[in-house]
Design a protein around this motif. Structure first.
Motif, PDB file in Angstrom:
ATOM      1  N   TYR A  57      -8.112 -40.268  20.139  1.00  0.00           N
ATOM      2  CA  TYR A  57      -8.596 -39.545  18.968  1.00  0.00           C
ATOM      3  C   TYR A  57      -9.996 -38.945  19.139  1.00  0.00           C
ATOM      4  O   TYR A  57     -10.374 -38.069  18.373  1.00  0.00           O
ATOM      5  N   GLY A  58     -10.759 -39.434  20.096  1.00  0.00           N
ATOM      6  CA  GLY A  58     -12.144 -39.001  20.239  1.00  0.00           C
ATOM      7  C   GLY A  58     -12.285 -37.591  20.791  1.00  0.00           C
ATOM      8  O   GLY A  58     -11.324 -36.979  21.268  1.00  0.00           O
ATOM      9  N   HIS A  59     -13.489 -37.105  20.721  1.00  0.00           N
ATOM     10  CA  HIS A  59     -13.846 -35.784  21.237  1.00  0.00           C
ATOM     11  C   HIS A  59     -15.099 -35.931  22.089  1.00  0.00           C
ATOM     12  O   HIS A  59     -15.885 -36.837  21.884  1.00  0.00           O
ATOM     13  N   THR A  60     -15.280 -35.043  23.011  1.00  0.00           N
ATOM     14  CA  THR A  60     -16.460 -34.944  23.872  1.00  0.00           C
ATOM     15  C   THR A  60     -16.877 -36.302  24.429  1.00  0.00           C
ATOM     16  O   THR A  60     -16.115 -36.931  25.149  1.00  0.00           O
ATOM     17  N   VAL A  61     -18.077 -36.752  24.082  1.00  0.00           N
ATOM     18  CA  VAL A  61     -18.650 -37.977  24.654  1.00  0.00           C
ATOM     19  C   VAL A  61     -17.821 -39.207  24.293  1.00  0.00           C
ATOM     20  O   VAL A  61     -17.614 -40.093  25.132  1.00  0.00           O
ATOM     21  N   THR A  62     -17.324 -39.269  23.084  1.00  0.00           N
ATOM     22  CA  THR A  62     -16.518 -40.413  22.649  1.00  0.00           C
ATOM     23  C   THR A  62     -15.217 -40.484  23.438  1.00  0.00           C
ATOM     24  O   THR A  62     -14.806 -41.550  23.892  1.00  0.00           O
ATOM     25  N   LYS A  63     -14.554 -39.357  23.614  1.00  0.00           N
ATOM     26  CA  LYS A  63     -13.317 -39.314  24.404  1.00  0.00           C
ATOM     27  C   LYS A  63     -13.606 -39.748  25.840  1.00  0.00           C
ATOM     28  O   LYS A  63     -12.863 -40.538  26.419  1.00  0.00           O
ATOM     29  N   ALA A  64     -14.691 -39.232  26.406  1.00  0.00           N
ATOM     30  CA  ALA A  64     -15.041 -39.577  27.789  1.00  0.00           C
ATOM     31  C   ALA A  64     -15.271 -41.077  27.938  1.00  0.00           C
ATOM     32  O   ALA A  64     -14.809 -41.690  28.905  1.00  0.00           O
ATOM     33  N   ALA A  65     -15.958 -41.694  26.980  1.00  0.00           N
ATOM     34  CA  ALA A  65     -16.184 -43.148  27.032  1.00  0.00           C
ATOM     35  C   ALA A  65     -14.861 -43.899  26.951  1.00  0.00           C
ATOM     36  O   ALA A  65     -14.653 -44.891  27.667  1.00  0.00           O
TER      37      ALA A  65
END
Length: 196
Positions: free
Chosen positions: A91-99
C-alpha cells in the motif's frame, strides 16, 4: 467512534491512509484530489461511481489526515515487522514502499536459493514495484543480469510473492479486528486480497 464507518474495508482504509501520506496538505481542493487519486488508483471513473464508499462527513481535512496518520501508526506499532513490511510494500508509496520492499526481501531471503542481496531485492521490486518500477525486473531479466538460473529466479520471485501475500493477509487480519472495534471500517469479514 460513533456513527457510520468511514471505510468499507481494511484494504480501502490502508490504501487511503498511505495515499494521504504523499498528498500535500492543502485546504483548497484537498479532498477532491485525494478522492480522484484514490479512484484513479482503483481504475474507477468518476461517472461510474453510484454510491460513496468513504464517509468523511463531519471531518475537517486536518482530522482526516490525523485519522490516516493513526492508521499508518497502527501498521508500524501493532504488527510484527514482516506483516508491517508487507503492508507497506503493498500500500505504501515512495519511501514507505521502499522500506516495505527492503524489509520483506530481508525477511524472505533465508528461504531463497538466491544469495546475492541485490538480486533478492530486485526480485522483490519485481513483485511490489509500480508498473514503471517493474520495467526490467522480470525474473528472466534479473537472472540474466545476476547470472542466476532462470528457474531459480522465477521460483524465488514466486516465494517472495507468496510470503508477501501471506504476511499481508495476516497483517490485514490483525488490523481488521482493531479497525472494526474502533468503528473505522464496516463490520465485515475481509477474506479477499488483491495480490501485488
Amino acid at each position: 467512534m460513533t456513527g457510520p464507518s468511514i471505510f468499507r474495508s481494511t484494504g480501502q482504509c490502508l490504501h487511503v491512509a498511505f495515499l494521504m501520506e504523499i498528498l500535500p496538505a492543502t485546504t483548497r481542493g484537498f479532498m477532491q484530489a485525494m478522492l480522484e487519486a484514490h479512484m484513479k488508483a482503483l481504475g474507477v471513473r468518476e461517472e461510474d461511481v453510484q454510491e460513496r464508499t468513504i464517509d468523511f462527513s463531519g471531518m475537517s481535512a486536518l482530522e482526516i489526515r490525523g485519522q490516516c496518520a493513526m492508521v499508518r501508526g497502527m501498521v508500524e506499532h501493532h504488527l510484527v515487522l514482516p506483516e508491517a513490511c508487507a503492508v507497506k510494500a503493498h500500500y505504501g508509496h515512495t519511501v514507505t514502499k521502499a522500506a516495505g520492499v527492503r524489509g520483506l526481501a530481508a525477511y524472505v531471503a533465508p528461504l531463497l536459493s538466491t544469495t546475492h542481496r541485490d538480486a533478492v531485492l530486485a526480485l522483490a521490486w519485481g513483485v511490489y514495484g509500480t508498473e514503471k518500477q517493474r520495467e526490467g525486473l522480470s525474473s528472466r531479466e534479473i537472472a540474466d543480469y545476476y547470472g542466476l538460473a532462470k528457474s531459480t529466479a522465477q521460483r524465488d520471485q514466486q516465494t517472495i510473492k507468496r510470503m508477501g501475500r501471506d504476511m499481508l493477509s495476516r497483517g490485514i487480519g490483525q488490523l481488521n479486528a482493531r479497525f472494526q472495534a474502533s468503528g473505522l471500517v464496516e463490520n465485515e469479514n475481509e477474506q479477499s486480497l488483491q495480490t501485488p
